[in-house]
Structure formats: C-alpha cells, structure tokens
Design an enzyme around this catalytic site. Structure first.
Site, short mmCIF file in Angstrom:
data_model
loop_
_atom_site.label_atom_id
_atom_site.label_comp_id
_atom_site.label_asym_id
_atom_site.label_seq_id
_atom_site.Cartn_x
_atom_site.Cartn_y
_atom_site.Cartn_z
N THR A 31 -19.48 7.47 42.54
CA THR A 31 -18.07 7.35 42.10
C THR A 31 -17.49 8.74 41.89
OG1 THR A 31 -18.85 5.39 40.93
CG2 THR A 31 -16.57 6.04 40.56
N LYS A 34 -26.12 5.46 31.21
CA LYS A 34 -25.98 6.40 32.30
C LYS A 34 -27.36 6.99 32.62
CE LYS A 34 -22.80 9.39 32.27
NZ LYS A 34 -22.85 9.17 33.73
N GLY A 35 -27.43 7.61 33.79
CA GLY A 35 -28.69 8.25 34.16
C GLY A 35 -29.35 7.62 35.36
N GLY A 36 -28.65 6.67 35.99
CA GLY A 36 -29.18 6.09 37.22
C GLY A 36 -29.47 7.17 38.27
N GLY A 37 -28.67 8.23 38.23
CA GLY A 37 -28.88 9.35 39.15
C GLY A 37 -29.78 10.43 38.55
N GLU A 42 -25.23 15.51 31.73
CA GLU A 42 -24.02 14.69 31.57
C GLU A 42 -23.69 14.55 30.08
OE1 GLU A 42 -24.45 11.87 35.55
OE2 GLU A 42 -25.20 11.13 33.65
N LYS A 96 -19.57 -2.82 36.81
CA LYS A 96 -20.25 -2.06 35.74
C LYS A 96 -19.88 -2.54 34.34
CE LYS A 96 -22.02 0.85 38.79
NZ LYS A 96 -21.68 2.24 38.92
C1 5RP Z 1 -25.91 9.63 37.11
C2 5RP Z 1 -25.07 8.64 36.40
C3 5RP Z 1 -24.02 7.94 37.22
O1 5RP Z 1 -22.80 8.09 36.57
C4 5RP Z 1 -24.35 6.48 37.31
O2 5RP Z 1 -25.65 6.35 37.85
C5 5RP Z 1 -23.34 5.74 38.20
O3 5RP Z 1 -23.52 6.10 39.53
P1 5RP Z 1 -22.59 5.56 40.69
O4 5RP Z 1 -21.24 6.16 40.49
O5 5RP Z 1 -23.27 6.07 41.95
O6 5RP Z 1 -22.57 4.06 40.63
O7 5RP Z 1 -25.19 8.38 35.24
O8 5RP Z 1 -26.91 10.15 36.28
#
Ligand code: 5RP
Length: 241
Positions: free
Chosen positions: A53, A116-119, A125, A143
């Site tokens: 995003t 948060k933290g999927g990435g 952050e 979400k």
């Molecule tokens: C990365 C995050 C991202 O904001 C979260 O994973 C959402 O990712 P996306 O915009 O690809 O759905 O916290 O650490």
C-alpha cells in the site's frame, strides 16, 4: 471517533478481485494511498512506512505538484523505492519531529489500533510513528476488523532470546512460529504469534514489550493512527479518532 465517506456507501458486490469484493484489493490500496496525498504539505519531511500500500503512496508522491524536502524511511525496501523515485531519503536523527507518517497495516480496528509487521519492518515503523505528529494509516477494506488477532502478531526478537521468548509467549496463550529465512533490517528474528484474540491491545503491547529479548511487538495501540483512509469499492472512507 468520526466517520466520513468521500462517496455514498452502497452494498458491496461480489465479483473479481477475491474475498468477494467487486474491486481488487490492490485497486483499493491504491485509492487509499492516493487519498493520503492531501495530507502532504509543501517542503516538509514525511515518514514513509513499508508494504504494497505504501508503494502506491510512494508512486503517487512522484506526481505531487509541489516539492517535499524528503522522506524518512522505515525499511531498506522503502529506501530503495524512494531512491528509485528520486525522493531524498533523510535520517530521522537529523529530521526532528515529523509532521506526517503514512503507513499501511495488517489489521486495524475502529479505534485505529493496528497489527503491523507483516513485512517485518515493525520496529522502524514504530519509531517513525512515535516521532510523528500525525499518523495516517492507509489500507484496503479487508484490513478493518472488530477485534485484532486473526492476523498472526509479528514480534521482533533478539536471536539469542528466540526460544526463551517463544516459551513466554506460549505461557500467555499465543502460538509463536519462527518466520523462516527472514532477518529484519536490525539483524533480528520475527516470531509470528497465532491464536490471539486481542481485547486489550494497549495492555498486551505494554506487557509483551517488557519480556526480555523482545525488541518490538507489532501492536500499534499505545500510539494508534490518527486517521484511517480505507480504500473500498465505493471510494475512500475516512475514520478519525
Ligand atoms: C510492514 C507492515 C505493512 O504495513 C503491512 O504488512 C501491510 O502491508 P500491505 O500494505 O502490503 O498490505 O506493517 O511491516
């Protein structure tokens, strides 16, 4: 909390795009990201999060009609993209308080608390969010949740504490799973914690932050977002605290 719609809501249709929405989640992410441009002021420094995003937000920044001073990045991935877009990347230490931080979320509730933290960029952050006056969360409608926890909660852990922290989280009812083949920008590991239904996010964030070896819990409840821009099939919904 207040809620506005940029367009009148209508019942969501079913169709292309998965999850039963009539528009793809990518298109909804892009809508939310582009709506965040209205908060960007001329000649300011912006905090920039991480994820797909946020990538749409960076792409939109390039099309701004006025200059910005630069961006503070929350990850190496974001730094690369900012540089590719010729946006100056600044060090937070020299930038001072940031007027604005823009980031995505894996889950967000109506009190604008987030997972948060999927990435894997949760620590930087959280620092950037804490150092910012306004936090705009940009996300597609999938979400938004009533209760946080269906998405496994990322926890950044110092490598030598991996097993100890894992046992502590098990005692607290979570099911920690080591994220395979992943090292954070800070040289640490991520435990993704399943089986949570988080009724008191700020309390859990504070308690887990106190476990030795945990660097950051991917709950953003003590410092929630100030504004949520939710991309939907019908437009962008704005939810404020
Ligand atoms: C990365 C995050 C991202 O904001 C979260 O994973 C959402 O990712 P996306 O915009 O690809 O759905 O916290 O650490």
């Amino acid at each position: 909390m207040s809620l506005e719609n940029s367009q009148l809501p209508s019942p969501l249709g079913r169709g292309v795009g998965g999850k039963g929405y009539k528009m793809s989640s990518d298109a909804m992410k892009k809508r939310a990201a582009e709506a965040a441009l209205q908060y960007v002021e001329e000649n300011t420094v912006i905090g920039v999060g991480t994820g797909s995003t946020v990538n749409y937000f960076i792409d939109a920044l390039v099309r701004l009609k006025y200059p910005i001073e630069g961006a503070v990045s929350s990850s190496s991935m974001t730094t690369e993209r900012l540089k590719a877009c010729r946006i100056p990347v600044l060090d937070l230490n020299g930038a001072g308080p940031l007027p604005l931080y823009v980031d995505g979320a894996d889950e967000v509730d109506r009190h604008l608390r987030m997972i948060k933290g999927g990435g894997g960029a949760l620590t930087r952050e959280k620092i950037a969010a804490a150092a910012s006056e306004k936090f705009i969360c940009i996300a597609d409608q999938s979400k938004l949740v009533d209760v946080l926890g269906a998405f496994p909660l990322p926890v950044e852990v110092i490598p030598m504490a991996r097993s100890y922290v894992g046992r502590e989280l098990l005692k607290r009812g979570g099911q920690p799973v080591l994220r395979e083949n992943f090292i954070t920008d800070n040289g640490n590991l991520i435990l993704d914690v399943y089986n949570l239904h988080i009724l008191e996010p700020a309390q859990l964030e504070a308690e887990w932050n106190n476990i030795p070896g945990i660097v950051t819990v991917g709950l953003f409840a003590q410092r929630p977002a100030d504004v949520l821009l939710l991309g939907t099939a019908d437009g962008v919904q704005t939810i404020r605290l």
